[in-house]
Design a protein around this motif. Sequence first.
Motif, PDB file in Angstrom:
ATOM      1  N   GLY A 193     -71.327 -30.007   7.494  1.00 50.66           N
ATOM      2  CA  GLY A 193     -70.723 -30.096   5.995  1.00 50.66           C
ATOM      3  C   GLY A 193     -70.740 -31.902   5.705  1.00 50.66           C
ATOM      4  O   GLY A 193     -70.921 -32.673   6.809  1.00 50.66           O
ATOM      5  N   ALA A 194     -70.801 -32.254   4.446  1.00 45.61           N
ATOM      6  CA  ALA A 194     -70.548 -33.355   4.134  1.00 45.61           C
ATOM      7  C   ALA A 194     -69.556 -34.051   4.442  1.00 45.61           C
ATOM      8  O   ALA A 194     -68.331 -33.627   4.495  1.00 45.61           O
ATOM      9  N   GLY A 195     -69.378 -35.457   4.760  1.00 51.74           N
ATOM     10  CA  GLY A 195     -68.279 -36.159   4.873  1.00 51.74           C
ATOM     11  C   GLY A 195     -68.256 -37.020   3.479  1.00 51.74           C
ATOM     12  O   GLY A 195     -69.087 -37.273   2.726  1.00 51.74           O
ATOM     13  N   VAL A 196     -66.906 -37.374   3.272  1.00 55.49           N
ATOM     14  CA  VAL A 196     -66.508 -38.199   1.935  1.00 55.49           C
ATOM     15  C   VAL A 196     -65.782 -39.457   2.132  1.00 55.49           C
ATOM     16  O   VAL A 196     -65.124 -39.189   3.247  1.00 55.49           O
ATOM     17  N   GLY A 197     -66.009 -40.443   1.459  1.00 53.39           N
ATOM     18  CA  GLY A 197     -65.150 -41.541   1.372  1.00 53.39           C
ATOM     19  C   GLY A 197     -64.651 -42.093  -0.137  1.00 53.39           C
ATOM     20  O   GLY A 197     -65.433 -41.587  -0.959  1.00 53.39           O
ATOM     21  N   ARG A 198     -63.476 -42.593   0.050  1.00 55.14           N
ATOM     22  CA  ARG A 198     -62.914 -43.139  -1.189  1.00 55.14           C
ATOM     23  C   ARG A 198     -62.748 -44.621  -1.259  1.00 55.14           C
ATOM     24  O   ARG A 198     -62.171 -45.024  -0.360  1.00 55.14           O
ATOM     25  N   ALA A 199     -63.421 -45.053  -2.425  1.00 58.40           N
ATOM     26  CA  ALA A 199     -63.291 -46.504  -2.347  1.00 58.40           C
ATOM     27  C   ALA A 199     -62.154 -47.232  -2.584  1.00 58.40           C
ATOM     28  O   ALA A 199     -61.870 -48.011  -2.097  1.00 58.40           O
ATOM     29  N   GLU A 200     -61.019 -46.391  -3.247  1.00 59.92           N
ATOM     30  CA  GLU A 200     -59.687 -47.047  -3.377  1.00 59.92           C
ATOM     31  C   GLU A 200     -58.797 -47.368  -2.303  1.00 59.92           C
ATOM     32  O   GLU A 200     -58.279 -48.281  -2.117  1.00 59.92           O
ATOM     33  N   THR A 201     -59.236 -46.528  -1.236  1.00 64.42           N
ATOM     34  CA  THR A 201     -58.601 -46.510   0.107  1.00 64.42           C
ATOM     35  C   THR A 201     -59.290 -47.121   1.108  1.00 64.42           C
ATOM     36  O   THR A 201     -58.871 -47.549   2.404  1.00 64.42           O
ATOM     37  N   GLY A 202     -60.546 -47.094   1.067  1.00 65.25           N
ATOM     38  CA  GLY A 202     -61.447 -47.409   2.345  1.00 65.25           C
ATOM     39  C   GLY A 202     -61.260 -46.329   3.607  1.00 65.25           C
ATOM     40  O   GLY A 202     -62.037 -46.548   4.375  1.00 65.25           O
ATOM     41  N   ILE A 203     -60.869 -45.164   3.235  1.00 68.60           N
ATOM     42  CA  ILE A 203     -60.755 -44.125   4.173  1.00 68.60           C
ATOM     43  C   ILE A 203     -61.918 -43.206   3.986  1.00 68.60           C
ATOM     44  O   ILE A 203     -62.262 -42.747   3.089  1.00 68.60           O
ATOM     45  N   MET A 204     -62.601 -42.852   5.377  1.00 72.45           N
ATOM     46  CA  MET A 204     -63.902 -41.995   5.189  1.00 72.45           C
ATOM     47  C   MET A 204     -63.122 -40.580   5.957  1.00 72.45           C
ATOM     48  O   MET A 204     -62.396 -40.564   6.842  1.00 72.45           O
ATOM     49  N   PHE A 205     -63.717 -39.429   5.455  1.00 72.27           N
ATOM     50  CA  PHE A 205     -63.167 -38.246   5.829  1.00 72.27           C
ATOM     51  C   PHE A 205     -64.411 -37.653   6.724  1.00 72.27           C
ATOM     52  O   PHE A 205     -65.670 -37.378   5.796  1.00 72.27           O
ATOM     53  N   GLY A 206     -64.613 -37.128   7.854  1.00 74.14           N
ATOM     54  CA  GLY A 206     -65.887 -36.512   8.520  1.00 74.14           C
ATOM     55  C   GLY A 206     -65.963 -34.924   7.844  1.00 74.14           C
ATOM     56  O   GLY A 206     -65.004 -34.327   7.475  1.00 74.14           O
ATOM     57  N   GLY A 207     -67.234 -34.690   8.028  1.00 76.38           N
ATOM     58  CA  GLY A 207     -67.382 -33.467   7.811  1.00 76.38           C
ATOM     59  C   GLY A 207     -67.569 -32.350   8.855  1.00 76.38           C
ATOM     60  O   GLY A 207     -67.233 -32.983   9.763  1.00 76.38           O
ATOM     61  N   THR A 208     -67.505 -31.004   8.393  1.00 74.31           N
ATOM     62  CA  THR A 208     -67.312 -30.130   9.654  1.00 74.31           C
ATOM     63  C   THR A 208     -68.708 -30.008  10.377  1.00 74.31           C
ATOM     64  O   THR A 208     -69.726 -30.226   9.641  1.00 74.31           O
ATOM     65  N   GLY A 209     -68.627 -29.418  11.455  1.00 74.74           N
ATOM     66  CA  GLY A 209     -69.977 -29.324  12.082  1.00 74.74           C
ATOM     67  C   GLY A 209     -70.423 -28.132  11.934  1.00 74.74           C
ATOM     68  O   GLY A 209     -69.828 -27.120  11.547  1.00 74.74           O
ATOM     69  N   GLY A 210     -71.783 -27.783  12.015  1.00 75.61           N
ATOM     70  CA  GLY A 210     -72.487 -26.767  11.569  1.00 75.61           C
ATOM     71  C   GLY A 210     -72.100 -25.685  12.670  1.00 75.61           C
ATOM     72  O   GLY A 210     -71.901 -25.761  13.732  1.00 75.61           O
ATOM     73  N   SER A 211     -72.040 -24.129  11.985  1.00 71.44           N
ATOM     74  CA  SER A 211     -71.638 -23.248  12.994  1.00 71.44           C
ATOM     75  C   SER A 211     -72.935 -22.613  13.431  1.00 71.44           C
ATOM     76  O   SER A 211     -74.116 -22.712  12.853  1.00 71.44           O
ATOM     77  N   SER A 212     -72.943 -22.004  14.570  1.00 71.58           N
ATOM     78  CA  SER A 212     -74.090 -21.009  15.143  1.00 71.58           C
ATOM     79  C   SER A 212     -73.777 -19.623  14.908  1.00 71.58           C
ATOM     80  O   SER A 212     -72.606 -19.316  14.138  1.00 71.58           O
ATOM     81  N   ALA A 213     -74.546 -18.664  15.261  1.00 72.22           N
ATOM     82  CA  ALA A 213     -74.235 -17.133  15.123  1.00 72.22           C
ATOM     83  C   ALA A 213     -73.052 -17.047  16.240  1.00 72.22           C
ATOM     84  O   ALA A 213     -72.346 -15.895  16.123  1.00 72.22           O
ATOM     85  N   LEU A 214     -72.957 -17.754  17.106  1.00 71.88           N
ATOM     86  CA  LEU A 214     -71.838 -17.308  18.081  1.00 71.88           C
ATOM     87  C   LEU A 214     -70.704 -18.376  18.333  1.00 71.88           C
ATOM     88  O   LEU A 214     -70.009 -18.179  19.222  1.00 71.88           O
ATOM     89  N   GLY A 215     -70.555 -19.166  17.410  1.00 75.60           N
ATOM     90  CA  GLY A 215     -69.607 -20.471  17.681  1.00 75.60           C
ATOM     91  C   GLY A 215     -69.493 -21.022  16.508  1.00 75.60           C
ATOM     92  O   GLY A 215     -70.393 -21.346  15.700  1.00 75.60           O
ATOM     93  N   GLY A 216     -68.306 -21.415  16.104  1.00 81.05           N
ATOM     94  CA  GLY A 216     -67.972 -22.141  15.016  1.00 81.05           C
ATOM     95  C   GLY A 216     -68.012 -23.662  14.995  1.00 81.05           C
ATOM     96  O   GLY A 216     -67.978 -24.328  15.943  1.00 81.05           O
ATOM     97  N   GLY A 217     -68.258 -24.480  13.821  1.00 78.71           N
ATOM     98  CA  GLY A 217     -68.347 -25.930  14.025  1.00 78.71           C
ATOM     99  C   GLY A 217     -67.166 -26.506  14.078  1.00 78.71           C
ATOM    100  O   GLY A 217     -65.951 -26.046  13.765  1.00 78.71           O
ATOM    101  N   GLY A 218     -67.163 -27.658  14.861  1.00 76.14           N
ATOM    102  CA  GLY A 218     -65.835 -28.444  14.705  1.00 76.14           C
ATOM    103  C   GLY A 218     -65.297 -29.044  13.447  1.00 76.14           C
ATOM    104  O   GLY A 218     -66.079 -29.400  12.670  1.00 76.14           O
ATOM    105  N   ALA A 219     -63.822 -29.217  13.452  1.00 73.61           N
ATOM    106  CA  ALA A 219     -63.313 -29.682  12.193  1.00 73.61           C
ATOM    107  C   ALA A 219     -63.801 -31.316  11.869  1.00 73.61           C
ATOM    108  O   ALA A 219     -63.679 -31.982  13.055  1.00 73.61           O
ATOM    109  N   GLY A 220     -63.841 -31.507  10.961  1.00 71.03           N
ATOM    110  CA  GLY A 220     -64.019 -33.224  10.577  1.00 71.03           C
ATOM    111  C   GLY A 220     -62.831 -33.697  10.675  1.00 71.03           C
ATOM    112  O   GLY A 220     -61.676 -33.558  10.318  1.00 71.03           O
ATOM    113  N   GLY A 221     -62.925 -34.964  11.049  1.00 69.57           N
ATOM    114  CA  GLY A 221     -61.655 -35.905  11.323  1.00 69.57           C
ATOM    115  C   GLY A 221     -61.250 -36.448  10.075  1.00 69.57           C
ATOM    116  O   GLY A 221     -61.894 -36.422   8.962  1.00 69.57           O
ATOM    117  N   ALA A 222     -59.910 -36.467   9.913  1.00 65.00           N
ATOM    118  CA  ALA A 222     -59.229 -36.902   8.437  1.00 65.00           C
ATOM    119  C   ALA A 222     -58.289 -38.249   8.663  1.00 65.00           C
ATOM    120  O   ALA A 222     -57.505 -38.176   9.689  1.00 65.00           O
TER     121      ALA A 222
END
Length: 109
Positions: free
Chosen positions: A38-67
């Motif tokens: 998944g895509a990560g996003v950043g906000r110019a007003e705060t300078g905080i960046m949010f990580g995207g989720t990891g891609g899933s496989s047929a047998l395992g889910g992707g990890g959550a992005g950091g916030a």
Amino acid sequence: SATGGSGGTGTTSAGAQAGGAGGVGSGGNANVAGQAGGAGVGRAETGIMFGGTGGSSALGGGGAGGAAGAAGSAGGVYGGGGGGASRDTTAFAGGAGAAGVMIVVEYKS
């Protein structure tokens, strides 16, 4: 063979950054591709960046992005991609991708 996916692009500026491509199996009877991260996003007003989720496989889910200044979570077994890291005033690491698996079915007649 089973290739791992690629990592996404990082940034220190506002806007969205694309996640990495999923890996692709080859040479088998059932070659399953992994999902892109998944895509990560950043906000110019705060300078905080949010990580995207990891891609899933047929047998395992992707990890959550950091916030809001946190590391990304590890991918789930088997073959889930690691979540992207976020950033505030400190850089953090992305989560590790989980190990893949090869399933072999043998028939005896």
